[in-house]
Write an enzyme that holds these catalytic residues in place. Structure first.
Site, PDB file in Angstrom:
ATOM      1  N   ASP A 121      56.537  63.776  32.974  1.00 26.11           N
ATOM      2  CA  ASP A 121      56.276  65.235  32.978  1.00 26.11           C
ATOM      3  C   ASP A 121      57.468  66.116  32.589  1.00 26.11           C
ATOM      4  O   ASP A 121      57.684  67.181  33.195  1.00 26.11           O
ATOM      5  CB  ASP A 121      55.753  65.667  34.363  1.00 26.11           C
ATOM      6  CG  ASP A 121      54.488  64.944  34.770  1.00 26.11           C
ATOM      7  OD1 ASP A 121      53.968  64.144  33.976  1.00 26.11           O
ATOM      8  OD2 ASP A 121      54.029  65.158  35.906  1.00 26.11           O
ATOM      9  N   LYS A 157      47.732  63.231  32.467  1.00 24.69           N
ATOM     10  CA  LYS A 157      47.253  62.857  33.803  1.00 24.69           C
ATOM     11  C   LYS A 157      46.884  64.112  34.585  1.00 24.69           C
ATOM     12  O   LYS A 157      47.664  65.069  34.641  1.00 24.69           O
ATOM     13  CB  LYS A 157      48.331  62.042  34.540  1.00 24.69           C
ATOM     14  CG  LYS A 157      49.655  62.765  34.754  1.00 24.69           C
ATOM     15  CD  LYS A 157      50.651  61.826  35.399  1.00 24.69           C
ATOM     16  CE  LYS A 157      51.951  62.498  35.781  1.00 24.69           C
ATOM     17  NZ  LYS A 157      51.860  63.625  36.690  1.00 24.69           N
ATOM     18  N   CYS A 194      55.584  64.085  41.323  1.00 23.76           N
ATOM     19  CA  CYS A 194      54.936  63.169  40.367  1.00 23.76           C
ATOM     20  C   CYS A 194      55.700  61.866  40.178  1.00 23.76           C
ATOM     21  O   CYS A 194      55.092  60.811  39.942  1.00 23.76           O
ATOM     22  CB  CYS A 194      54.723  63.886  39.041  1.00 23.76           C
ATOM     23  SG  CYS A 194      53.462  65.165  39.199  1.00 23.76           S
TER      24      CYS A 194
END
Ligand code: C5J
Length: 221
Positions: A24, A129, A162
């Site tokens: 990310d 995701k 995450c």
């Protein structure tokens, strides 16, 4: 055999089973005007690791080892965004709202893109995701298995959300994971430190941790 000096003990694997997962590193988390800032965070903390993540990426690419990127984002119709995620907290902008970099955390919008300094190159999968963990409602496990990967180096943001969620999910599925301690960051320094302690405690209950230089040194050797 690759041997990385790590906490709590040496991380060993065959080169053919090792891959780098960069979580990310998106404009929405790292640049002003995105989701991270809408939650009241100082995004400069995350921007500071970009050169280190770039070094790690370059090392994997130079060694011919696989790299996988993830992006936390949702479909434009938000059908993969549960209300529990959209309505949590009191951000100035919610997921799906229009912001300075397009709709927040929506696939295809500028803010959901990986920052240009760490842009994927040809052949590197980019996994979108909808969850915090990379295994939730994605084909991540199949993607790893198809490539013969069983050992993962994790980098990216944020450490305790995450990155840690993905590392725990991977560990439960039988992957051995090592967190690159200086190639990950949190908006909260104490959360980053606690995450590293938690994953490496009790003999590496979730996995290993090591700085980028130790990882690159082992790849060179
Ligand atoms: C968060 C992430 N912190 N990539 N996302 O919401 O860690």
């Amino acid at each position: 055999m690759i041997e990385i000096p790590a906490d709590p003990f040496v991380f060993r694997c065959a080169p053919a089973t090792l891959g780098l997962v960069v979580i990310d590193m998106q404009r929405d988390f790292i640049e002003p005007g995105g989701f991270g800032e809408s939650l009241g965070n100082d995004v400069a903390r995350l921007g500071a690791i970009v050169p280190t993540v770039a070094r790690l990426l370059a090392g994997f690419r130079a060694a011919g080892l696989p790299v996988i990127h993830t992006r936390e984002c949702h479909k434009p119709d938000l059908s993969d965004l549960p209300s529990s995620k959209r309505d949590r907290g009191a951000p100035s902008l919610r997921i799906g709202d229009p912001g300075p970099m397009g709709r927040i955390l929506v696939a295809g919008e500028p803010g959901a893109e990986i920052i240009p300094e760490l842009a994927p190159i040809a052949g590197e999968p980019v996994l979108d995701k909808p969850g915090k963990g990379a295994f939730c409602n994605t084909g991540f496990e199949d993607l790893l298995t198809a490539r013969g990967l069983r050992h993962l180096i994790l980098a990216g943001v944020t450490t305790e959300v995450c990155v840690q969620t993905t590392m725990r999910e991977a560990n439960d599925r039988g992957f051995d994971c090592l967190l690159a301690t200086d190639a990950t960051e949190s908006y909260f320094p104490a959360f980053k430190a606690a995450t590293i302690q938690m994953i490496t405690a009790q003999g590496g209950i979730v996995g290993w941790a090591a700085p980028t230089q130790a990882i690159l040194g082992a790849l060179d050797a």
